[in-house]
Design a protein around this motif. Structure first.
Motif, mmCIF file in Angstrom:
data_model
loop_
_atom_site.group_PDB
_atom_site.id
_atom_site.type_symbol
_atom_site.label_atom_id
_atom_site.label_comp_id
_atom_site.label_asym_id
_atom_site.label_seq_id
_atom_site.Cartn_x
_atom_site.Cartn_y
_atom_site.Cartn_z
ATOM 1 N N SER A 142 40.180 32.087 53.338
ATOM 2 C CA SER A 142 40.756 31.369 54.478
ATOM 3 C C SER A 142 41.402 32.298 55.498
ATOM 4 C CB SER A 142 41.805 30.372 53.974
ATOM 5 O OG SER A 142 42.843 31.047 53.281
ATOM 6 N N SER A 143 41.351 33.595 55.264
ATOM 7 C CA SER A 143 41.982 34.543 56.186
ATOM 8 C C SER A 143 41.195 34.629 57.490
ATOM 9 C CB SER A 143 42.071 35.929 55.536
ATOM 10 O OG SER A 143 42.572 36.870 56.462
ATOM 11 N N ALA A 144 41.928 34.663 58.609
ATOM 12 C CA ALA A 144 41.275 34.760 59.925
ATOM 13 C C ALA A 144 40.779 36.172 60.205
ATOM 14 C CB ALA A 144 42.248 34.336 61.019
ATOM 15 N N GLN A 145 41.244 37.138 59.424
ATOM 16 C CA GLN A 145 40.869 38.528 59.655
ATOM 17 C C GLN A 145 39.572 38.912 58.952
ATOM 18 O OE1 GLN A 145 44.238 40.821 58.436
ATOM 19 N NE2 GLN A 145 45.569 40.044 60.059
ATOM 20 N N LEU A 146 39.048 38.006 58.135
ATOM 21 C CA LEU A 146 37.804 38.311 57.431
ATOM 22 C C LEU A 146 36.898 37.090 57.487
ATOM 23 C CD1 LEU A 146 36.085 40.161 55.624
ATOM 24 C CD2 LEU A 146 37.234 39.145 53.654
ATOM 25 N N THR A 147 35.719 37.283 58.021
ATOM 26 C CA THR A 147 34.752 36.196 58.106
ATOM 27 C C THR A 147 33.757 36.335 56.966
ATOM 28 O OG1 THR A 147 34.947 36.142 60.513
ATOM 29 C CG2 THR A 147 33.025 35.068 59.548
ATOM 30 N N MET A 148 33.751 35.340 56.075
ATOM 31 C CA MET A 148 32.818 35.358 54.947
ATOM 32 C C MET A 148 31.656 34.428 55.284
ATOM 33 S SD MET A 148 35.409 35.400 51.666
ATOM 34 C CE MET A 148 34.107 35.860 50.540
ATOM 35 N N LEU A 149 30.505 35.017 55.539
ATOM 36 C CA LEU A 149 29.338 34.224 55.908
ATOM 37 C C LEU A 149 28.761 33.474 54.715
ATOM 38 C CD1 LEU A 149 27.573 36.790 58.250
ATOM 39 C CD2 LEU A 149 29.147 34.952 58.856
ATOM 40 N N PHE A 150 28.994 33.977 53.529
ATOM 41 C CA PHE A 150 28.538 33.302 52.313
ATOM 42 C C PHE A 150 29.462 33.687 51.167
ATOM 43 C CE2 PHE A 150 26.214 33.444 48.290
ATOM 44 C CZ PHE A 150 25.839 32.118 48.187
ATOM 45 N N SER A 151 29.753 32.725 50.308
ATOM 46 C CA SER A 151 30.604 33.002 49.142
ATOM 47 C C SER A 151 30.129 32.143 47.979
ATOM 48 C CB SER A 151 32.072 32.705 49.455
ATOM 49 O OG SER A 151 32.221 31.374 49.904
ATOM 50 N N ALA A 152 29.620 32.784 46.947
ATOM 51 C CA ALA A 152 29.147 32.062 45.761
ATOM 52 C C ALA A 152 30.339 31.529 44.972
ATOM 53 C CB ALA A 152 28.307 32.990 44.883
ATOM 54 N N LYS A 153 30.184 30.328 44.462
ATOM 55 C CA LYS A 153 31.284 29.664 43.754
ATOM 56 C C LYS A 153 31.716 30.439 42.513
ATOM 57 C CE LYS A 153 34.137 26.306 42.877
ATOM 58 N NZ LYS A 153 35.350 26.139 43.692
ATOM 59 N N ARG A 154 30.783 31.152 41.893
ATOM 60 C CA ARG A 154 31.130 31.846 40.650
ATOM 61 C C ARG A 154 32.117 32.988 40.870
ATOM 62 N NH1 ARG A 154 25.916 33.421 41.894
ATOM 63 N NH2 ARG A 154 25.537 35.658 42.157
ATOM 64 N N PHE A 155 32.267 33.423 42.139
ATOM 65 C CA PHE A 155 33.228 34.481 42.436
ATOM 66 C C PHE A 155 34.589 33.929 42.865
ATOM 67 C CE2 PHE A 155 29.122 36.686 43.587
ATOM 68 C CZ PHE A 155 29.081 37.447 42.428
ATOM 69 N N ASP A 156 34.705 32.594 42.933
ATOM 70 C CA ASP A 156 35.959 31.973 43.370
ATOM 71 C C ASP A 156 36.950 31.952 42.205
ATOM 72 O OD1 ASP A 156 37.971 30.576 44.516
ATOM 73 O OD2 ASP A 156 36.797 28.799 45.027
ATOM 74 N N ILE A 157 38.073 32.625 42.366
ATOM 75 C CA ILE A 157 39.088 32.691 41.304
ATOM 76 C C ILE A 157 40.351 31.932 41.710
ATOM 77 C CG2 ILE A 157 38.226 34.880 40.386
ATOM 78 C CD1 ILE A 157 40.502 36.273 41.890
ATOM 79 N N SER A 158 40.216 31.019 42.665
ATOM 80 C CA SER A 158 41.385 30.270 43.141
ATOM 81 C C SER A 158 42.016 29.456 42.015
ATOM 82 C CB SER A 158 40.983 29.344 44.294
ATOM 83 O OG SER A 158 40.435 30.080 45.362
ATOM 84 N N ASP A 159 41.173 28.821 41.184
ATOM 85 C CA ASP A 159 41.706 28.016 40.077
ATOM 86 C C ASP A 159 42.487 28.882 39.092
ATOM 87 O OD1 ASP A 159 40.813 25.501 40.884
ATOM 88 O OD2 ASP A 159 38.806 25.883 40.115
ATOM 89 N N GLY A 192 35.685 39.291 43.834
ATOM 90 C CA GLY A 192 36.125 37.905 43.725
ATOM 91 C C GLY A 192 36.819 37.507 45.011
ATOM 92 N N TYR A 193 37.064 36.229 45.176
ATOM 93 C CA TYR A 193 37.775 35.779 46.369
ATOM 94 C C TYR A 193 38.632 34.571 46.021
ATOM 95 C CZ TYR A 193 34.458 31.900 46.839
ATOM 96 O OH TYR A 193 33.716 30.768 46.618
ATOM 97 N N ILE A 194 39.616 34.309 46.868
ATOM 98 C CA ILE A 194 40.490 33.152 46.703
ATOM 99 C C ILE A 194 40.472 32.339 47.989
ATOM 100 C CG2 ILE A 194 42.015 34.321 45.066
ATOM 101 C CD1 ILE A 194 44.024 34.640 47.398
ATOM 102 N N ASP A 195 40.849 31.091 47.866
ATOM 103 C CA ASP A 195 40.995 30.207 49.026
ATOM 104 C C ASP A 195 42.470 29.815 49.097
ATOM 105 O OD1 ASP A 195 40.973 28.321 50.989
ATOM 106 O OD2 ASP A 195 39.223 27.236 50.240
ATOM 107 N N MET A 196 43.207 30.448 49.997
ATOM 108 C CA MET A 196 44.649 30.247 50.076
ATOM 109 C C MET A 196 44.998 28.792 50.374
ATOM 110 S SD MET A 196 47.322 32.020 49.585
ATOM 111 C CE MET A 196 49.091 31.961 49.827
ATOM 112 N N GLU A 197 44.213 28.151 51.211
ATOM 113 C CA GLU A 197 44.488 26.749 51.541
ATOM 114 C C GLU A 197 44.358 25.871 50.297
ATOM 115 O OE1 GLU A 197 41.902 25.662 54.697
ATOM 116 O OE2 GLU A 197 42.868 26.968 56.186
ATOM 117 N N TYR A 198 43.332 26.131 49.507
ATOM 118 C CA TYR A 198 43.138 25.374 48.263
ATOM 119 C C TYR A 198 44.299 25.605 47.297
ATOM 120 C CZ TYR A 198 41.146 24.129 43.711
ATOM 121 O OH TYR A 198 40.942 23.595 42.460
ATOM 122 N N ILE A 199 44.748 26.855 47.205
ATOM 123 C CA ILE A 199 45.857 27.185 46.296
ATOM 124 C C ILE A 199 47.132 26.474 46.727
ATOM 125 C CG2 ILE A 199 47.342 29.066 45.485
ATOM 126 C CD1 ILE A 199 44.865 30.889 45.666
#
Length: 340
Positions: A148-165, A27-34
């Motif tokens: 959103s981390s600068a130390q990891l470049t995600m070339l693709f991220s499916a929305k179903r793995f987004d757990i930011s909400d 899973g992944y999160i978007d810190m800026e969105y949070i």
């Protein structure tokens, strides 16, 4: 350096994809969105932005004051001695140095703005970290990344793995729980469990939405029917009232023409009253005739009834006599047979 991080990201994602076939959950999160959806951070960030604007205004004021001193010196330099010119130049230089120090103090790499941003960011980062830990344990995630981390470049991220909400929801719930008692907390936990179930099961959420839409349409149809029924009832009442008024007008024979004057109206009413009395007399006479006829008819009915009763009685007596004669003949025959 960028190539290194890009290569590292590709290797990491490739390994994750390879392991995902064996049941790895990511899973992944978007810190800026949070951060944008965290009320406390938004409020603190807004207050800090107001401070920064005030600091910028102070800097602009100081710059204007220095520019004014420079212009004054330039316009008055012909009238001043070298010593006075030097003093003013030193004063301008001193204020410029103070301005630079102020800018560095407010907006430097370790200035007030950077330190206060870090101060308001750290509590949210701690909350996010704790929320991610809880989610990883409950949902059994193997990897959770920060998009959103600068130390990891995600070339693709499916929305179903987004757990930011989910993270935002956990942080918001934690803030609410602090203000509730035990009973309210229990009710809130039940509500949250139901929300989580709906969030995880999109089919259930879609079905609930369809049911709500059907219910809404059904209520609209019922309301329309009720409105139509009420309208028909009112129309019927108005029509009935109008018919009764027309019948009453015909019965009394009173029709008033608004275009005539008062005298004509009185004459019309008097004439109609006379006609009404005549009709009433005629009606009374007709009623008397009808009563006489009804009495005669009743008398005839009674007479016919009496005649029928007499005929019935005569027939009964005749029938009885015939039976008696037959019985006498039968007895006579029996006696004759017994004698022989």
């Amino acid at each position: 350096m960028k190539r290194f991080f890009l290569l590292l990201g590709l290797i990491t994602i490739t390994n994750i994809k390879a392991q995902n076939k064996a049941g790895i959950k990511i899973g992944y999160i978007d810190m800026e969105y949070i951060l944008e959806n965290t009320p406390d951070y938004k409020e603190a960030s807004s207050q800090l932005e107001e401070k920064a604007q005030k600091w910028k205004q102070d800097i602009e004021t100081k710059k204007n004051a220095i520019n004014k001193l420079k212009e004054t010196l330039k316009s008055e330099s012909a009238l001043l001695t070298k010593e006075l010119i030097k003093e003013r130049e030193e004063e301008i230089k001193f204020q410029e140095n103070q301005l630079l120090d102020y800018q560095q103090k407010r907006f430097g790499s370790r200035g007030d703005l950077a330190l206060q941003k870090e101060a308001i960011l750290k509590p949210v980062q701690d909350q996010v970290f704790n929320a991610v830990q809880d989610l990883a344990e409950k949902k059994q995630y193997d990897y959770i990344f920060d998009k959103s981390s600068a130390q990891l470049t995600m070339l693709f991220s499916a929305k179903r793995f987004d757990i930011s909400d989910l993270v935002v929801r956990i942080i918001t719930r934690a803030e609410k729980r602090e203000e509730l008692n035990k009973k309210q907390q229990k009710a809130l936990e039940e509500k949250e469990a139901k929300e989580d179930e709906i969030a995880e099961n999109t089919n259930l959420a879609e079905r609930k939405k369809i049911l709500d839409e059907k219910k809404s349409r059904r209520e609209q149809i019922l309301e329309a029917r009720r409105s139509e029924t009420e309208k028909k009832r009112k129309d019927y009442e108005e029509k009935r009232k109008k018919q009764l008024e027309e019948q009453e007008a015909k019965k009394t024979g009173i029709t008033i023409d608004s275009s005539k004057n008062n005298s004509s109206q009185n004459n019309t009413v008097n004439t109609q009253s006379v006609n009404f009395n005549k009709r009433e007399d005629k009606k009374t006479s007709q009623d008397s005739t009808r009563i006489i006829r009804e009495a005669a008819r009743q008398e005839l009915i009674e007479k016919n009834k009496k005649t029928l009763e007499e005929r019935k009685k005569a027939l009964e007596e005749k029938r009885k006599k015939i039976l008696e004669d037959k019985e006498a003949q039968r007895k006579a025959q029996e006696e004759k047979k017994s004698t022989n």
